[in-house]
Design a protein around this motif. Structure first.
Motif, short mmCIF file in Angstrom:
data_model
loop_
_atom_site.label_atom_id
_atom_site.label_comp_id
_atom_site.label_asym_id
_atom_site.label_seq_id
_atom_site.Cartn_x
_atom_site.Cartn_y
_atom_site.Cartn_z
N ALA A 1 -5.51 8.32 -38.40
CA ALA A 1 -6.52 7.35 -37.95
C ALA A 1 -5.87 6.02 -37.59
O ALA A 1 -5.03 5.51 -38.32
CB ALA A 1 -7.56 7.14 -39.05
N CYS A 2 -6.29 5.49 -36.44
CA CYS A 2 -5.79 4.20 -35.99
C CYS A 2 -6.96 3.40 -35.42
O CYS A 2 -7.92 3.98 -34.90
CB CYS A 2 -4.72 4.39 -34.91
N ASN A 3 -6.85 2.08 -35.50
CA ASN A 3 -7.92 1.26 -34.91
C ASN A 3 -7.73 1.08 -33.40
O ASN A 3 -8.60 0.56 -32.73
CB ASN A 3 -8.03 -0.10 -35.62
N TYR B 1 -0.47 6.60 -24.61
CA TYR B 1 0.78 7.34 -24.74
C TYR B 1 1.00 7.82 -26.18
O TYR B 1 2.05 8.38 -26.51
CB TYR B 1 1.97 6.47 -24.31
N CYS B 2 0.00 7.62 -27.04
CA CYS B 2 0.19 7.91 -28.48
C CYS B 2 0.50 9.39 -28.72
O CYS B 2 -0.13 10.27 -28.15
CB CYS B 2 -1.06 7.50 -29.25
N GLN B 3 1.45 9.62 -29.61
CA GLN B 3 1.87 11.00 -29.88
C GLN B 3 1.32 11.55 -31.19
O GLN B 3 1.80 12.57 -31.69
CB GLN B 3 3.39 11.06 -29.88
N VAL B 4 0.34 10.84 -31.74
CA VAL B 4 -0.28 11.34 -32.97
C VAL B 4 -1.25 12.46 -32.61
O VAL B 4 -2.13 12.27 -31.77
CB VAL B 4 -1.03 10.19 -33.70
N PRO B 5 -1.09 13.62 -33.25
CA PRO B 5 -2.01 14.71 -32.93
C PRO B 5 -3.40 14.45 -33.53
O PRO B 5 -3.50 13.85 -34.60
CB PRO B 5 -1.35 15.93 -33.61
S1 SF4 Z 1 0.62 4.27 -30.61
FE1 SF4 Z 1 -0.95 5.45 -31.72
S2 SF4 Z 1 -0.69 4.88 -33.84
FE2 SF4 Z 1 0.38 3.30 -32.63
S3 SF4 Z 1 -1.15 1.68 -32.30
FE3 SF4 Z 1 -1.29 3.06 -30.58
S4 SF4 Z 1 -2.91 4.52 -31.15
FE4 SF4 Z 1 -2.25 3.50 -33.02
#
Ligand code: SF4
Length: 287
Positions: free
Chosen positions: A46-48, A53-57
Motif C-alpha cells: 500500500a502506498c499513498n 512506473y511503480c514495480q510493486v505488484p
Molecule cells: S514508486 Fe510505488 S511505492 Fe514508490 S511512491 Fe510511487 S507508488 Fe509509492
C-alpha cells in the motif's frame, strides 16, 4: 555519494522469498559491489501515491499496516548476523560483491506512512550499534516525501541523521500536471518545496528522479525547465541538497500504464545530467 539505488527497482524476488521474512530482505548488487539490507514497512503493498512506473505488484492506495517491532528487530538481527557472522556472503553473493553496503528503508509502499516510523529508526539504530555498524554503513530512506510534515516522520529523520542516514527524496517532475500524471498525486509544488526543504534541514537529502518516455515522448523542454528551475530556486534559498540520483526504468512497471512507458537512451540521461550540473548539482546516473 550513493553508487546505486537499492530500491525496489533492484529487488530480486527470489532473495526476498529465500529469507522467508516479512519485513527484511537482502538485495545483492554486483554493480554496487555489495549487499543492501532492505526493510519493507509496507508488506500490504500500500502506498499513498501511484506512480505509473511503480514495480510493486498489486499496488493499492493506503498506508503501512501496524508494524510488529519485535519481529522486525528479530528479522534484522538475524539477517545481519547471517551476513556479518554467517555464510550468507560466501554462499549467496558473487565474490566481487561480498560486503555490506547499507540498510535501506525501501518497501512496497511509502515507508513513512508507518505510524511506528520513529520507533523503527530507533530500533535500526539499536541493531546497528549492536553490530558496530554506526558510521560504517549508510542508512537510506527511500521516500516520496509526502508525509514529512508529520512530527513523527521528522523525529525519525533527526534520528537518521545521527546514524549516517540519507534521505532519497522522490521528485520526478516539478509541474502540477506532471505530478498528477506520473505520481497520481494532487500534492502542490508549494508543499513539495516545503517538504523537501524540511527533509534537507533534518537529514542529508538526495533527490531521486525517474526519467522515461511516455507514449514515445521524452519529458518536454518545458517539463525539463520547470524541474531545473524548481531545484535552482531551492538551491538559491539555501536548501542543501546532496545531489540528484537520476535513473531510468530498468525493469517493467506493474501499473496499467506499463505499455506506454519506455526507457530513454543513455545519451538523454547524460545530457539532462549536464543541465543539472550547470545549476550546481552533483548527479549520479543509474540507467
Ligand atoms: S514508486 Fe510505488 S511505492 Fe514508490 S511512491 Fe510511487 S507508488 Fe509509492
Amino acid at each position: 555519494m550513493p553508487d546505486s539505488i537499492p530500491s525496489k527497482l533492484s529487488i530480486r524476488d527470489h532473495d526476498r522469498a529465500a529469507v522467508h521474512m516479512t519485513y527484511v530482505y537482502p538485495v545483492v548488487s554486483r554493480r554496487a559491489g555489495g549487499v543492501s539490507v532492505g526493510i519493507n514497512l509496507n508488506p500490504n503493498n500500500a502506498c499513498n501515491w501511484r506512480c505509473i512506473y511503480c514495480q510493486v505488484p498489486d499496488l493499492k492506495r493506503g498506508a503501512a499496516p501496524a508494524i510488529d517491532l519485535k519481529q522486525l528487530e528479530a528479522e534484522l538481527t538475524s539477517l545481519l548476523n547471517d551476513i556479518l557472522h554467517g555464510d550468507f556472503l560466501q554462499t549467496r553473493v558473487p565474490e566481487d560483491a561480498r560486503r555490506l553496503n547499507d540498510i535501506a528503508l525501501s518497501g512496497n509502499g511509502e515507508p513513512t506512512s508507518a505510524k511506528e516510523f520513529p520507533e523503527v529508526i530507533q530500533l535500526i539504530g539499536r541493531v546497528m550499534k549492536r553490530f558496530g555498524l554506526i558510521g560504517k554503513i549508510k542508512l537510506v530512506l527511500i521516500t516520496n516525501g509526502s508525509l514529512i510534515s508529520r512530527e513523527a516522520v521528522q523525529s525519525g529523520l533527526k534520528r537518521m541523521a545521527k546514524l549516517n542516514g540519507e534521505v532519497w527524496y522522490k521528485l520526478d517532475t516539478a509541474t502540477r500536471e506532471g505530478m498528477a500524471r506520473i505520481n497520481n498525486t494532487r500534492q502542490s509544488l508549494k508543499k513539495t518545496a516545503e517538504h523537501l526543504t524540511l527533509a534537507a534541514a533534518l537529514c542529508p537529502t538526495w533527490i531521486q528522479t525517474c526519467v522515461f518516455a511516455q507514449n514515445g515522448a521524452a519529458p518536454s523542454a518545458q517539463e525539463q525547465q520547470a524541474y531545473l528551475d524548481f531545484l535552482a530556486r531551492l538551491l538559491a534559498q539555501g536548501v542543501r541538497l546532496r545531489g540528484v540520483l537520476l535513473y531510468g526504468i530498468a525493469r517493467p512497471s506493474l501499473q496499467p500504464e506499463a505499455a506506454q512507458l519506455s526507457a530513454l537512451p543513455a545519451a538523454w540521461l547524460e545530457e539532462f545530467a549536464q543541465k543539472l550540473k550547470q545549476i550546481g548539482l552533483t548527479v549520479s546516473i543509474s540507467p
